[in-house]
Scaffold this motif. Structure first.
Motif, PDB file in Angstrom:
ATOM      1  N   ILE A   1      52.174  67.229  87.143  1.00 46.39           N
ATOM      2  CA  ILE A   1      52.716  68.562  87.423  1.00 46.39           C
ATOM      3  C   ILE A   1      52.109  69.618  86.512  1.00 46.39           C
ATOM      4  O   ILE A   1      52.465  70.786  86.595  1.00 46.39           O
ATOM      5  N   GLY A   2      51.229  69.195  85.625  1.00 46.34           N
ATOM      6  CA  GLY A   2      50.592  70.135  84.705  1.00 46.34           C
ATOM      7  C   GLY A   2      49.773  69.401  83.674  1.00 46.34           C
ATOM      8  O   GLY A   2      49.499  68.200  83.806  1.00 46.34           O
ATOM      9  N   TRP A   3      49.402  70.145  82.645  1.00 48.70           N
ATOM     10  CA  TRP A   3      48.623  69.599  81.527  1.00 48.70           C
ATOM     11  C   TRP A   3      49.324  69.965  80.225  1.00 48.70           C
ATOM     12  O   TRP A   3      49.997  70.999  80.146  1.00 48.70           O
ATOM     13  N   VAL A   4      49.171  69.123  79.209  1.00 51.02           N
ATOM     14  CA  VAL A   4      49.701  69.398  77.876  1.00 51.02           C
ATOM     15  C   VAL A   4      48.585  69.231  76.860  1.00 51.02           C
ATOM     16  O   VAL A   4      47.653  68.462  77.069  1.00 51.02           O
ATOM     17  N   GLY A   5      48.697  69.962  75.760  1.00 46.99           N
ATOM     18  CA  GLY A   5      47.743  69.823  74.665  1.00 46.99           C
ATOM     19  C   GLY A   5      48.261  68.852  73.626  1.00 46.99           C
ATOM     20  O   GLY A   5      49.318  68.237  73.779  1.00 46.99           O
ATOM     21  N   LYS A   6      47.520  68.731  72.540  1.00 48.49           N
ATOM     22  CA  LYS A   6      47.903  67.803  71.474  1.00 48.49           C
ATOM     23  C   LYS A   6      49.239  68.171  70.836  1.00 48.49           C
ATOM     24  O   LYS A   6      49.922  67.304  70.294  1.00 48.49           O
ATOM     25  N   SER A   7      49.630  69.438  70.898  1.00 44.41           N
ATOM     26  CA  SER A   7      50.913  69.860  70.325  1.00 44.41           C
ATOM     27  C   SER A   7      52.088  69.441  71.194  1.00 44.41           C
ATOM     28  O   SER A   7      53.238  69.534  70.769  1.00 44.41           O
ATOM     29  N   GLY A   8      51.804  69.014  72.438  1.00 46.14           N
ATOM     30  CA  GLY A   8      52.862  68.655  73.372  1.00 46.14           C
ATOM     31  C   GLY A   8      53.295  69.810  74.256  1.00 46.14           C
ATOM     32  O   GLY A   8      54.072  69.629  75.190  1.00 46.14           O
ATOM     33  N   MET A   9      52.794  71.004  73.968  1.00 44.50           N
ATOM     34  CA  MET A   9      53.140  72.188  74.757  1.00 44.50           C
ATOM     35  C   MET A   9      52.372  72.182  76.081  1.00 44.50           C
ATOM     36  O   MET A   9      51.220  71.769  76.138  1.00 44.50           O
ATOM     37  N   ARG A  10      53.031  72.667  77.128  1.00 44.73           N
ATOM     38  CA  ARG A  10      52.382  72.796  78.428  1.00 44.73           C
ATOM     39  C   ARG A  10      51.269  73.842  78.327  1.00 44.73           C
ATOM     40  O   ARG A  10      51.462  74.927  77.766  1.00 44.73           O
ATOM     41  N   LEU A  11      50.098  73.507  78.863  1.00 44.97           N
ATOM     42  CA  LEU A  11      48.950  74.409  78.789  1.00 44.97           C
ATOM     43  C   LEU A  11      49.057  75.508  79.839  1.00 44.97           C
ATOM     44  O   LEU A  11      49.640  75.315  80.912  1.00 44.97           O
ATOM     45  N   VAL A  12      48.477  76.660  79.522  1.00 44.72           N
ATOM     46  CA  VAL A  12      48.461  77.824  80.398  1.00 44.72           C
ATOM     47  C   VAL A  12      47.028  78.026  80.869  1.00 44.72           C
ATOM     48  O   VAL A  12      46.088  77.998  80.066  1.00 44.72           O
ATOM     49  N   GLN A  13      46.859  78.263  82.157  1.00 47.58           N
ATOM     50  CA  GLN A  13      45.516  78.440  82.693  1.00 47.58           C
ATOM     51  C   GLN A  13      45.027  79.865  82.467  1.00 47.58           C
ATOM     52  O   GLN A  13      45.728  80.830  82.757  1.00 47.58           O
ATOM     53  N   SER A  14      43.797  79.978  81.928  1.00 47.38           N
ATOM     54  CA  SER A  14      43.142  81.272  81.798  1.00 47.38           C
ATOM     55  C   SER A  14      42.014  81.301  82.822  1.00 47.38           C
ATOM     56  O   SER A  14      41.894  80.392  83.645  1.00 47.38           O
ATOM     57  N   GLU A  15      41.157  82.303  82.750  1.00 47.53           N
ATOM     58  CA  GLU A  15      40.058  82.409  83.714  1.00 47.53           C
ATOM     59  C   GLU A  15      39.102  81.225  83.646  1.00 47.53           C
ATOM     60  O   GLU A  15      38.600  80.766  84.657  1.00 47.53           O
ATOM     61  N   SER A  16      38.847  80.730  82.443  1.00 47.82           N
ATOM     62  CA  SER A  16      37.805  79.705  82.308  1.00 47.82           C
ATOM     63  C   SER A  16      38.290  78.397  81.694  1.00 47.82           C
ATOM     64  O   SER A  16      37.506  77.458  81.589  1.00 47.82           O
ATOM     65  N   ALA A  17      39.555  78.331  81.272  1.00 46.01           N
ATOM     66  CA  ALA A  17      40.016  77.126  80.573  1.00 46.01           C
ATOM     67  C   ALA A  17      41.535  77.024  80.644  1.00 46.01           C
ATOM     68  O   ALA A  17      42.221  77.930  81.102  1.00 46.01           O
ATOM     69  N   TRP A  18      42.038  75.898  80.176  1.00 44.50           N
ATOM     70  CA  TRP A  18      43.462  75.708  79.941  1.00 44.50           C
ATOM     71  C   TRP A  18      43.672  75.921  78.451  1.00 44.50           C
ATOM     72  O   TRP A  18      42.910  75.407  77.635  1.00 44.50           O
TER      73      TRP A  18
END
Length: 176
Positions: free
Chosen positions: A137-154
């Motif tokens: 349902i999404g992606w998470v980073g190493k901090s455990g927080m859900r990632l937010v999509q930008s123009e070129s990356a999460w």
């Protein structure tokens, strides 16, 4: 090691591991350094948890693809009548409370399995999965927080770390 925890023979626990009240660690299970297995979690052999894995309360890591108490002839099955299969949890991954991982599956590095999810297939690195059966349902980073999509990356809203999605998989963006 909290009281009422059971760690079976031949289990290998790394340094700084915490095993909660009433948790079960099966014979031959391997826990890397700095793992946390919360209260009443059941980790059946031959599970392998790499470093820094979090197992929430009442999580179950199964080990039998076709569970039966008796054979087709009605005789009671023994340990010799089946081959255990394992769950592998990669570095930094977290499994939420009461989730079930149905072996054989692998949960990728830094992935998060939501509370109550049932994992029936492999989970990619950094994936956030939920539901029955679990789906990304999404992606998470190493901090455990859900990632937010930008123009070129999460992007991780906490750390600012950036991740690139390629063909349904996420990888860390390497900065020079």
């Amino acid at each position: 090691m909290w009281h009422l925890a059971q760690v079976r023979e031949n289990a290998v626990l790394g340094t700084q591991c915490i095993v909660g009240r009433g948790a079960y660690i099966g014979s031959g299970v391997v826990l890397g350094n700095n793992c946390k297995v919360q209260n009443y979690a059941l980790v059946y052999e031959p599970a392998v948890l790499e470093a820094g894995v979090f197992i929430g309360p009442a999580v179950i890591l199964t080990n039998d693809t076709y569970p039966r108490a008796i054979s087709s002839d009605g005789s009671v099955k023994s340990a010799d009548d089946w081959t255990p299969v394992g769950v592998t949890i990669k570095t930094g991954a977290s499994i939420g409370a009461r989730a079930v991982c149905v072996a054989p599956v692998e949960v990728g590095r830094w992935a998060t399995v939501a509370a109550g999810a049932v994992v029936t297939r492999d989970v990619p690195d950094f994936a956030l999965v939920a539901g029955v059966p679990a789906r990304r349902i999404g992606w998470v980073g190493k901090s455990g927080m859900r990632l937010v999509q930008s123009e070129s990356a999460w992007v991780c809203p906490q750390s600012g770390d950036k991740y690139i999605e390629i063909d349904g998989f996420l990888r860390e963006e390497v900065t020079a």
